[in-house]
Scaffold this motif. Structure first.
Motif, PDB file in Angstrom:
ATOM      1  N   THR A 193      -0.700  -0.786   5.313  1.00 51.51           N
ATOM      2  CA  THR A 193      -0.407   0.369   6.157  1.00 51.51           C
ATOM      3  C   THR A 193       1.087   0.480   6.452  1.00 51.51           C
ATOM      4  O   THR A 193       1.680   1.564   6.359  1.00 51.51           O
ATOM      5  N   ILE A 194       1.708  -0.641   6.817  1.00 51.67           N
ATOM      6  CA  ILE A 194       3.128  -0.622   7.165  1.00 51.67           C
ATOM      7  C   ILE A 194       3.985  -0.226   5.964  1.00 51.67           C
ATOM      8  O   ILE A 194       4.896   0.602   6.070  1.00 51.67           O
ATOM      9  N   VAL A 195       3.688  -0.811   4.821  1.00 46.76           N
ATOM     10  CA  VAL A 195       4.469  -0.493   3.629  1.00 46.76           C
ATOM     11  C   VAL A 195       4.248   0.971   3.232  1.00 46.76           C
ATOM     12  O   VAL A 195       5.192   1.684   2.858  1.00 46.76           O
ATOM     13  N   GLY A 196       3.018   1.446   3.343  1.00 43.44           N
ATOM     14  CA  GLY A 196       2.737   2.846   3.042  1.00 43.44           C
ATOM     15  C   GLY A 196       3.425   3.790   4.003  1.00 43.44           C
ATOM     16  O   GLY A 196       3.954   4.831   3.601  1.00 43.44           O
ATOM     17  N   THR A 197       3.452   3.436   5.297  1.00 45.42           N
ATOM     18  CA  THR A 197       4.113   4.274   6.298  1.00 45.42           C
ATOM     19  C   THR A 197       5.611   4.378   6.018  1.00 45.42           C
ATOM     20  O   THR A 197       6.193   5.467   6.073  1.00 45.42           O
ATOM     21  N   ASN A 199       7.081   4.074   3.235  1.00 48.99           N
ATOM     22  CA  ASN A 199       7.290   4.854   2.015  1.00 48.99           C
ATOM     23  C   ASN A 199       7.152   6.352   2.278  1.00 48.99           C
ATOM     24  O   ASN A 199       7.771   7.172   1.591  1.00 48.99           O
ATOM     25  N   ASP A 200       6.351   6.718   3.291  1.00 50.08           N
ATOM     26  CA  ASP A 200       6.083   8.130   3.563  1.00 50.08           C
ATOM     27  C   ASP A 200       7.103   8.781   4.498  1.00 50.08           C
ATOM     28  O   ASP A 200       7.151  10.007   4.603  1.00 50.08           O
ATOM     29  N   LEU A 201       7.903   7.964   5.188  1.00 50.98           N
ATOM     30  CA  LEU A 201       8.852   8.526   6.154  1.00 50.98           C
ATOM     31  C   LEU A 201       9.950   9.312   5.436  1.00 50.98           C
ATOM     32  O   LEU A 201      10.706   8.768   4.634  1.00 50.98           O
ATOM     33  N   GLU A 202      10.042  10.602   5.746  1.00 53.77           N
ATOM     34  CA  GLU A 202      11.021  11.447   5.072  1.00 53.77           C
ATOM     35  C   GLU A 202      12.450  11.098   5.475  1.00 53.77           C
ATOM     36  O   GLU A 202      13.378  11.239   4.686  1.00 53.77           O
ATOM     37  N   GLU A 208      16.892   3.002   0.980  1.00 54.69           N
ATOM     38  CA  GLU A 208      17.180   2.290   2.217  1.00 54.69           C
ATOM     39  C   GLU A 208      16.080   1.287   2.552  1.00 54.69           C
ATOM     40  O   GLU A 208      16.354   0.188   3.033  1.00 54.69           O
ATOM     41  N   VAL A 209      14.839   1.668   2.307  1.00 51.02           N
ATOM     42  CA  VAL A 209      13.727   0.751   2.570  1.00 51.02           C
ATOM     43  C   VAL A 209      13.886  -0.509   1.732  1.00 51.02           C
ATOM     44  O   VAL A 209      13.698  -1.627   2.207  1.00 51.02           O
ATOM     45  N   ILE A 210      14.250  -0.348   0.476  1.00 51.64           N
ATOM     46  CA  ILE A 210      14.424  -1.500  -0.400  1.00 51.64           C
ATOM     47  C   ILE A 210      15.695  -2.273  -0.045  1.00 51.64           C
ATOM     48  O   ILE A 210      15.689  -3.504   0.027  1.00 51.64           O
ATOM     49  N   LYS A 211      16.759  -1.542   0.230  1.00 53.34           N
ATOM     50  CA  LYS A 211      18.055  -2.176   0.486  1.00 53.34           C
ATOM     51  C   LYS A 211      18.030  -3.051   1.723  1.00 53.34           C
ATOM     52  O   LYS A 211      18.602  -4.148   1.733  1.00 53.34           O
ATOM     53  N   SER A 213      15.414  -4.500   3.245  1.00 49.34           N
ATOM     54  CA  SER A 213      14.120  -5.156   3.405  1.00 49.34           C
ATOM     55  C   SER A 213      14.230  -6.676   3.528  1.00 49.34           C
ATOM     56  O   SER A 213      13.300  -7.393   3.232  1.00 49.34           O
ATOM     57  N   ALA A 214      15.389  -7.177   3.945  1.00 47.24           N
ATOM     58  CA  ALA A 214      15.568  -8.623   4.071  1.00 47.24           C
ATOM     59  C   ALA A 214      14.994  -9.159   5.370  1.00 47.24           C
ATOM     60  O   ALA A 214      15.147 -10.325   5.682  1.00 47.24           O
ATOM     61  N   GLY A 215      14.312  -8.311   6.153  1.00 39.75           N
ATOM     62  CA  GLY A 215      13.699  -8.762   7.382  1.00 39.75           C
ATOM     63  C   GLY A 215      12.199  -8.845   7.248  1.00 39.75           C
ATOM     64  O   GLY A 215      11.658  -9.190   6.196  1.00 39.75           O
ATOM     65  N   GLY A 216      11.484  -8.507   8.332  1.00 36.21           N
ATOM     66  CA  GLY A 216      10.036  -8.620   8.326  1.00 36.21           C
ATOM     67  C   GLY A 216       9.355  -7.740   7.310  1.00 36.21           C
ATOM     68  O   GLY A 216       8.315  -8.107   6.749  1.00 36.21           O
ATOM     69  N   PHE A 217       9.920  -6.576   7.033  1.00 36.17           N
ATOM     70  CA  PHE A 217       9.306  -5.648   6.083  1.00 36.17           C
ATOM     71  C   PHE A 217       9.143  -6.290   4.709  1.00 36.17           C
ATOM     72  O   PHE A 217       8.138  -6.101   4.045  1.00 36.17           O
ATOM     73  N   ARG A 218      10.126  -7.085   4.301  1.00 31.29           N
ATOM     74  CA  ARG A 218      10.068  -7.752   3.005  1.00 31.29           C
ATOM     75  C   ARG A 218       8.826  -8.627   2.890  1.00 31.29           C
ATOM     76  O   ARG A 218       8.176  -8.667   1.843  1.00 31.29           O
ATOM     77  N   ASP A 219       8.484  -9.332   3.969  1.00 27.18           N
ATOM     78  CA  ASP A 219       7.331 -10.228   3.923  1.00 27.18           C
ATOM     79  C   ASP A 219       6.026  -9.447   3.894  1.00 27.18           C
ATOM     80  O   ASP A 219       5.035  -9.905   3.302  1.00 27.18           O
ATOM     81  N   PHE A 220       6.002  -8.285   4.506  1.00 31.68           N
ATOM     82  CA  PHE A 220       4.817  -7.431   4.399  1.00 31.68           C
ATOM     83  C   PHE A 220       4.644  -6.929   2.965  1.00 31.68           C
ATOM     84  O   PHE A 220       3.519  -6.777   2.482  1.00 31.68           O
ATOM     85  N   THR A 221       5.748  -6.657   2.268  1.00 32.05           N
ATOM     86  CA  THR A 221       5.632  -6.165   0.899  1.00 32.05           C
ATOM     87  C   THR A 221       5.039  -7.231  -0.019  1.00 32.05           C
ATOM     88  O   THR A 221       4.370  -6.906  -1.006  1.00 32.05           O
TER      89      THR A 221
END
Length: 298
Positions: A193-197, A199-202, A208-211, A213-221
């Protein structure tokens, strides 16, 4: 107590790791099969099993232990394919993340001894090249035998998993499904859900999401990169327990929203302290590495 001929149906991460562990431990011969011709070809190229069969019937014809390493939604289909070719005394097991639905699917087709199992181990990788013999070392394998399962069969399967390094726990199937809904299924659902959200944010570009992603988001991916077919089947097969846990999570999330909205700092700190203690307990029990950043090398 040992098994002379083990048949593994499905040669992905778990199946290929099992084959490597069995052969390395000298537990017997391994006959492998996968529905994908490409996977069978690759498995043969890397000598993954003692033999690679070109049909499920040939893979199980002389097996005393058959382990189904396929998505939980495919268990019934595979059982039907091998039913007429199984030795009468063969023990049937699996590695699925849902146990009650798997057992019901198998027992409706197979008159054999069925002892469902779930090795709580894995990575986000898949395919015959992704497995490794030490995947189960120090990890838990949960067996959920039905009440009428022969004690000797349960003991043999317990010894099998222990020999390849796993710790074994016996558990009721429905209780297992509730526990795993909390510890595995809900976290995966949240990660997807988090990764999908994101990706959907305009207003947040993909770069930027990839660049950043060295924090918590990276571990969710990492979690969200898990096999999509496998997890589709898990959520559908264990939907009652998952929905129960999702409702509880939704209620807790609402409470967290209120704490932030009304600046209840003490409530937030108390929650975060409890969750940190859980992380420490996981490390203390040897279920993860205490190295910073999950042991990543930079």
């Amino acid at each position: 107590m040992a098994f002379e001929n083990v048949s593994i149906i499905g040669l992905g991460l778990i199946g290929s790791s099992l084959s490597r562990a069995i052969i390395q431990s000298g537990l017997g011969k391994v006959s492998g099969y996968d529905a994908s011709p490409d996977v069978r070809k690759r498995a043969a190229e890397i000598n993954l099993c003692s033999t690679i069969a070109d049909s499920p019937a040939k893979a199980v014809h002389n097996a005393d232990l058959v382990i189904l390493c396929v998505p939980v939604g495919a268990m019934g289909k595979v059982a039907a394919e091998i039913a007429e070719h199984l030795p009468a005394d063969a023990i049937i097991s699996d590695v699925g993340s849902c146990k009650q639905s798997v057992y019901e699917a198998l027992r409706n087709i197979l008159p054999h001894t069925i002892i469902p199992a779930h090795p709580v181990a894995g990575t986000e990788e898949s395919g015959p090249d992704s497995g490794f013999a030490t995947l189960f070392a120090g990890r838990w394998c949960i067996l959920t035998p039905p009440e009428d399962a022969p004690a000797l069969a349960v003991e043999r399967l317990t010894q099998f998993w222990q020999t390849i390094g796993a710790n074994v726990e016996i558990m009721d199937a429905r209780h297992h499904d509730m526990v795993l809904a909390v510890t595995s299924h809900l976290p995966h659902l949240i990660a997807y859900t988090i990764v999908g959200t994101a990706n959907d944010l305009e207003e947040v570009t993909q770069s930027e999401v990839i660049k950043y992603s060295a924090g918590g988001f990276r571990d969710f991916t990492r979690i969200a990169a898990s096999d999509p077919v496998m997890w589709r089947d898990i959520f559908l097969s264990n939907k009652d327990a998952v929905l129960d846990m999702l409702q509880r999570f939704s209620e807790d999330l609402t409470a967290l929203q209120r704490a932030i909205r009304y600046e209840k700092g003490e409530d937030l700190e108390a929650l975060f302290s409890r969750t940190r203690d859980i992380r420490r307990s996981i490390v203390e029990q040897g279920q993860d590495d205490e190295a910073p950043d999950f042991g990543r090398k930079h």
